[in-house]
Design a protein around this motif. Structure first.
Motif, PDB file in Angstrom:
ATOM      1  N   THR A 713      40.749  36.537  25.847  1.00 41.93           N
ATOM      2  CA  THR A 713      40.061  37.295  25.084  1.00 41.93           C
ATOM      3  C   THR A 713      40.901  38.583  24.795  1.00 41.93           C
ATOM      4  N   THR A 714      40.543  39.395  23.884  1.00 41.82           N
ATOM      5  CA  THR A 714      41.253  40.764  23.341  1.00 41.82           C
ATOM      6  C   THR A 714      40.929  41.684  24.379  1.00 41.82           C
ATOM      7  N   GLU A 715      42.001  42.334  25.231  1.00 44.61           N
ATOM      8  CA  GLU A 715      41.807  43.311  25.772  1.00 44.61           C
ATOM      9  C   GLU A 715      42.059  44.577  25.042  1.00 44.61           C
ATOM     10  N   ALA A 716      43.407  44.515  24.341  1.00 38.63           N
ATOM     11  CA  ALA A 716      43.973  45.722  23.597  1.00 38.63           C
ATOM     12  C   ALA A 716      44.839  44.973  22.458  1.00 38.63           C
ATOM     13  N   ALA A 717      44.266  45.242  21.262  1.00 39.00           N
ATOM     14  CA  ALA A 717      45.087  44.439  20.181  1.00 39.00           C
ATOM     15  C   ALA A 717      46.504  45.142  19.748  1.00 39.00           C
ATOM     16  N   LEU A 738      45.813  41.065  26.786  1.00 38.68           N
ATOM     17  CA  LEU A 738      44.881  39.818  26.813  1.00 38.68           C
ATOM     18  C   LEU A 738      44.375  39.438  28.150  1.00 38.68           C
ATOM     19  N   ARG A 739      43.039  39.297  28.091  1.00 38.48           N
ATOM     20  CA  ARG A 739      42.307  39.037  29.519  1.00 38.48           C
ATOM     21  C   ARG A 739      42.443  37.445  29.682  1.00 38.48           C
ATOM     22  N   ASN A 740      42.737  37.098  30.985  1.00 37.61           N
ATOM     23  CA  ASN A 740      42.834  35.695  31.245  1.00 37.61           C
ATOM     24  C   ASN A 740      41.367  35.263  31.522  1.00 37.61           C
ATOM     25  N   VAL A 741      40.750  34.464  30.886  1.00 38.94           N
ATOM     26  CA  VAL A 741      39.361  33.985  30.920  1.00 38.94           C
ATOM     27  C   VAL A 741      39.533  32.270  31.039  1.00 38.94           C
ATOM     28  N   GLY A 742      40.425  31.639  31.341  1.00 43.45           N
ATOM     29  CA  GLY A 742      40.552  30.426  31.731  1.00 43.45           C
ATOM     30  C   GLY A 742      40.808  30.213  33.293  1.00 43.45           C
ATOM     31  N   ARG A 743      41.086  28.946  33.603  1.00 44.93           N
ATOM     32  CA  ARG A 743      41.427  28.471  34.928  1.00 44.93           C
ATOM     33  C   ARG A 743      42.821  28.774  35.481  1.00 44.93           C
ATOM     34  N   SER A 744      43.542  28.742  34.847  1.00 44.37           N
ATOM     35  CA  SER A 744      45.174  28.689  35.311  1.00 44.37           C
ATOM     36  C   SER A 744      45.653  30.219  35.382  1.00 44.37           C
ATOM     37  N   ALA A 745      46.642  30.599  36.198  1.00 41.79           N
ATOM     38  CA  ALA A 745      47.125  32.026  36.251  1.00 41.79           C
ATOM     39  C   ALA A 745      48.285  31.977  35.283  1.00 41.79           C
ATOM     40  N   TRP A 746      48.724  32.995  34.865  1.00 52.01           N
ATOM     41  CA  TRP A 746      49.803  33.114  33.674  1.00 52.01           C
ATOM     42  C   TRP A 746      50.996  33.831  34.652  1.00 52.01           C
ATOM     43  N   THR A 747      52.274  33.162  34.444  1.00 43.94           N
ATOM     44  CA  THR A 747      53.362  33.609  35.026  1.00 43.94           C
ATOM     45  C   THR A 747      54.019  34.610  34.391  1.00 43.94           C
ATOM     46  N   VAL A 748      54.389  35.901  35.206  1.00 47.70           N
ATOM     47  CA  VAL A 748      55.025  36.984  34.375  1.00 47.70           C
ATOM     48  C   VAL A 748      56.218  36.540  34.165  1.00 47.70           C
TER      49      VAL A 748
END
Length: 961
Positions: A713-717, A738-748
């Motif tokens: 979801t959008t945190e800051a457009a 973006l805010r992660n609202v799924g199951r998996s982590a995002w790798t930096v």
């Protein structure tokens, strides 16, 4: 004229400025109007209760050690007892003390080495031999005579001095440290200073001790106080005695032969040592009292710059009396009585015959009426006027008006072992009571607070008759027997409980102690502070005894709370996130992750900050409600909630008192609603009464979908419109969060965004024309290598207009993962515009002298009037406009025509860019290069290497040589 004192002891002080801190109340009370009538007792003797010993003016000698036991200093004590006075240090002065015990019309001293007799009228003097038994001064119509006694022949013999046998005097005996004076009763005393015989009439003389004021006090303080008292009390006595003495000396008539006397008519002075007629020696100066005199050396209390009339008495009984001076006030004294004594409160017997003997005009006394008191303290205070009524021998009615002091003197103590000690007295009634102990002053809180309490008091029968238990109770004191609002309007609010002295007895005998209880309730009592006063009553008879009073504070219920700690995580159905994943409640204590197909439970804490204790149990009215706004239905309600607007009940094992901590377990349900971020707020309330303000909890609730790998979801457009020039500085960065609202982590460094078409403003940092740099950081927890569910990831995307075609294009950004695009998309309009590089000279350094074989620094300032920032210390250079190169080129120049880079932003020091409207400085090093002396100038411009130049021309003056 000497002031007659009623007692031997007298005392010290404490300042009016300190009265509030000491708990003392100044009262200017009117004389009591109600009469006390005491009929002639059948026994012929009244039992008297009383307080204090003496007149009660100024310092209380038993009050001073009471203050000292509470840590008060001598200055504090004397300031209290003499309010409005100042501490002043005065020099030592001579003091003349009349020795009243030496009343035999002779001044007789013992011989001692160095003893000298002097006629103060002529200065004639003689050293007196030690071989005689005594020396003395006597008087007759011819004057004073010096006589010796023995050794042979036995008897008194007149001794001429300077050829004379009679002297005008005074005749002084002095020389040794102490002069021993023989007294008529066979005893003798040592006195410091000089003892002199003073003519008081043609045929009488008096003995006077002349010594320094400080030495005089060494013989006063141990006679007026106990040497065992604390130092502050003894120092207070020294200050009072010194002030009194100095006042007397300052006000004695000029023709007087002495300043002060040595008895209770003034203040008691005993000298240094006493010898009985049998020869027994007694030291009269104590180390503790001598230390008190020396420590306070010279200290007096003054008023309007003058030493005060520092009266004092043994005990004021708890109230000092008005002495007719601004600093001798009537005021309450809580120190008198702290140290146990027989004079603070006492019992005496007053014989009717003693009163009749003192006032014979009354005849046979029938009754005594106390018609006025001073209004301060027990029973209305000290007795003012008394009317004695009786019958004379002829049967006629009589009436004699006297005073409380007059009755006291009818049978005073210590002349009578059971006599009265002051004019603060009363006749003990047949029915009387005294509170031995009672419960403290209560604070009641209106419903739903603690509105009930029990007022308990232990009462002693201090009268002379018993009380029947039947009908015994406490009643409202004023007006007598009135309904008591604290007891629901009862006319008999105080219930008799038990006789502690004789359990089960049907009569409360004199001296017995009994309990009474009053069941108090604030229902029907207005908010505020009220005094509840009661007295003992039997049936419907007259009220009697001591007033039994409580200050009852009734307060409105205060629904207030505070949050003593941040929320804590209890449990969640959120799947474990693996290494590095945060808990479902983030470290900020506000952000909580809730699976849309599960729930997360938090524990919120709250502490009562008002005056209510929070009840517990299934019926407790304390609830956690939704707020902002209050009573709304929450999207996270459901299982475990009491209702849509009530999240939980108070969880505690026992009632939570003010300052304690209660908890609420808040279950946040996903309810299979859409993913996203919600702002939630909760606060406690007392159901049916009020919200409990001050403990609001604000939460950021992130609902995530654990059934999909990636969702956002959008945190800051990012910015919707970006415009950059085609200059080298035409760069910028757009930020996407973006805010992660799924199951998996995002790798930096791996998670990607992509554009729908090649981006015209992409930089070399882009991985391709459609793939900007990967995920830059975890914005929720900077430094982490991944962005876990609920956290915010940040992408920073560089753009440039340098070398790009002019015009406007659009790009669409969206997150992309292994399974394709996800999350929201963003359209960014990008524009490249033509850079305008232009400057205006706004300042040139005045002419600088350049050494022929050296260099000198100068400068010129240019304002950026174009539309593009200029780089500091980069490709923006100063330019020498001299054909073929500048003759002033220094070794620091970049080239023969480029002196150096733009050196500084004057408008924003430290900035790396000079924005349009700001001013830049171009610094120059000019070299003489061996040229002959001259005055000249050169023109300089600005060039942006690799991009463009300007038409700017700055003429910089300088001289060589």
């Amino acid at each position: 004229m000497p002031v007659v004192r009623l007692v031997r002891l007298r005392a010290v002080t404490a300042a009016a400025s300190l009265l509030v801190g000491l708990g003392v109340v100044l009262v200017a009370a009117p004389a009591a109007l109600a009469e006390d009538i005491y009929p002639r007792p059948a026994s012929g003797s009244w039992t008297i209760d009383g307080h204090g010993w003496g007149h009660g003016h100024g310092l209380s000698q038993y009050g001073a050690p009471g203050g000292a036991t509470q840590g008060k200093s001598a200055d504090t004590i004397t300031s209290f007892y003499y309010p409005g006075t100042s501490k002043t240090v005065l020099a030592n002065v001579p003091n003349r003390v009349l020795l009243q015990a030496d009343d035999d019309n002779a001044t007789e001293v013992y011989p001692s080495t160095g003893l000298v007799a002097t006629d103060l009228a002529t200065g004639t003097k003689a050293t007196l031999p030690t071989g005689y038994a005594r020396w003395r001064a006597v008087i007759d119509s011819a004057g004073l005579h010096l006589q010796s006694y023995g050794p042979s022949p036995i008897g008194w013999k007149t001794q001429p001095m300077g050829g004379r046998a009679a002297f005008a005097g005074p005749l002084r005996f002095a020389g040794p440290a102490f002069v021993r004076l023989a007294l008529p009763d066979g005893s003798s005393r040592d006195y410091r200073g000089a003892v002199q015989a003073v003519r008081t009439s043609p045929t009488t003389l008096a003995s006077v001790d002349v010594l320094g004021l400080e030495d005089y006090l060494l013989g006063v303080v141990p006679r007026e106080s106990s040497s065992s008292w604390l130092a502050a009390a003894l120092q207070s006595q020294a200050i009072a005695a010194r002030s009194y003495s100095r006042y007397k000396r300052d006000h004695v008539p000029s023709a007087a032969s002495w300043d002060i006397c040595d008895t209770t008519q003034c203040q008691v002075f005993g000298g240094s040592r006493y010898y009985s007629s049998s020869g027994t020696e007694t030291a009269l100066e104590a180390p503790s009292t001598s230390d008190a005199v020396r420590v306070t050396g010279g200290v007096v209390r003054t008023y309007n710059g003058q030493a005060i009339f520092a009266e004092y008495s043994a005990s004021n009984g708890g109230w000092s009396t008005d002495g007719g001076l601004p600093y001798l006030r009537a005021q309450r004294d809580d120190w008198d009585g702290v140290v146990a004594s027989s004079v603070h409160s006492w019992t005496a017997a007053l014989q009717v015959t003693d009163v009749e003997r003192r006032y014979p005009a009354v005849g046979r006394l029938a009754r005594m009426r106390v018609t006025s008191r001073d209004g301060n303290g027990d029973w209305g205070g000290r007795v003012g006027t008394v009317v004695l009524e009786g019958v004379d021998a002829a049967g006629n009615a009589t009436s004699v008006t006297t005073t409380g002091v007059g009755i006291y003197n009818s049978r005073s103590w210590p002349a009578n072992s059971d006599g009265l000690r002051s004019n603060w007295w009363r006749v003990r009634p047949s029915r009387d009571s005294h509170a031995v102990s009672r419960t403290g002053d209560p604070t009641l809180v209106k419903s739903p607070g603690s509105s009930r309490t029990t007022l308990s008091v232990l009462v002693e029968n201090t009268g002379t008759t018993g009380w029947p238990v039947s009908g015994l109770h406490l009643a409202v004191a004023t007006p007598p027997g009135a309904p008591d609002p604290l007891a629901g309007g009862s006319g008999t609010p105080g219930a008799y409980v038990q006789n502690r002295t004789h359990p089960g007895a049907t009569t409360v005998l004199p001296g017995d102690r009994v309990d009474f209880n009053i069941a108090a309730d604030a229902v029907g009592v207005p908010v505020g502070v009220r005094t509840a006063s009661y007295r003992v009553q039997i049936g419907t008879g007259a009220l009697f005894g001591e007033y039994l009073s409580w200050t009852v504070t009734v307060r409105a219920a205060s629904f207030a709370a505070r949050t003593p700690a941040a929320p804590t995580l209890v449990v969640t159905t959120m799947p474990a996130g693996g290494a590095g994943a945060p808990p479902a409640l983030f470290a900020d204590g506000r952000t909580v992750v809730v699976p849309r197909n599960g729930a997360t439970v938090l524990r919120l804490s709250a502490s009562p900050a008002g005056n209510l204790s929070w009840p517990v149990g299934s019926g407790s009215p304390l609830r956690l409600g939704t707020t902002s706004p209050r009573d709304r239905s929450s999207s996270f309600s459901g299982a475990g909630w009491l209702s849509g607007g009530r999240a939980a009940a108070l969880a505690a094992g026992a009632p939570v008192p003010p300052g304690g901590t209660g908890t609420f377990d808040l279950r946040l349900n996903g309810n299979n609603a859409a993913v996203g971020v919600s702002r939630e707020a909760f606060e406690p309330l007392w159901e049916g009464q009020s919200w409990t303000t001050g403990a609001r909890s604000d939460l950021v609730v992130v609902r995530v979908d654990t059934t999909v790998s990636r969702a956002a979801t959008t945190e800051a457009a990012p910015l919707a419109n970006v415009a950059l020039s085609n200059a080298p500085t035409g760069t910028g960065v757009i930020v996407v969060r973006l805010r992660n609202v799924g199951r998996s982590a995002w790798t930096v460094g791996q998670e990607s965004l992509e554009t729908s078409a090649p981006a015209t403003m992409a930089t070399s940092a882009w991985r391709s024309s459609t793939r900007p740099p990967a995920l830059t950081s975890n914005a929720s927890r900077p430094g982490q290598g991944a962005v876990h569910p609920g956290e915010v990831g940040e992408w920073r995307i560089p753009l440039t207009g340098f070398g790009k075609a002019l015009g406007t294009t659009s790009m669409v950004l969206r997150a992309v993962g292994p399974s394709g695009a996800y999350g929201p998309s963003f359209t960014v309009s990008t524009k490249v515009f033509q850079a305008t590089v232009a400057g205006q000279v706004v300042g040139i350094h005045p002419s600088v002298r350049v050494p022929s074989l050296g260099t000198a620094a100068t400068w010129y300032d240019v304002r950026n009037i174009g539309n593009t920032p200029w780089p500091v210390g980069g490709a923006m250079h100063s330019l020498a406009l001299t054909s073929g190169g500048s003759p002033s080129r220094a070794t620091s120049w970049i080239t023969v025509s480029r002196p150096g880079s733009l050196s500084a932003n004057l408008s924003a020091p430290g900035s790396g860019l000079v924005l349009p409207g700001q001013t830049a400085r171009f610094a120059l090093d000019l070299a003489g290069n061996g040229r002959t002396p001259r005055s000249t100038s050169e023109a300089f411009g600005v060039i942006w290497d690799g991009f463009t130049g300007t038409t700017l021309r700055a003429v910089v003056p300088y001289s060589v040589g």
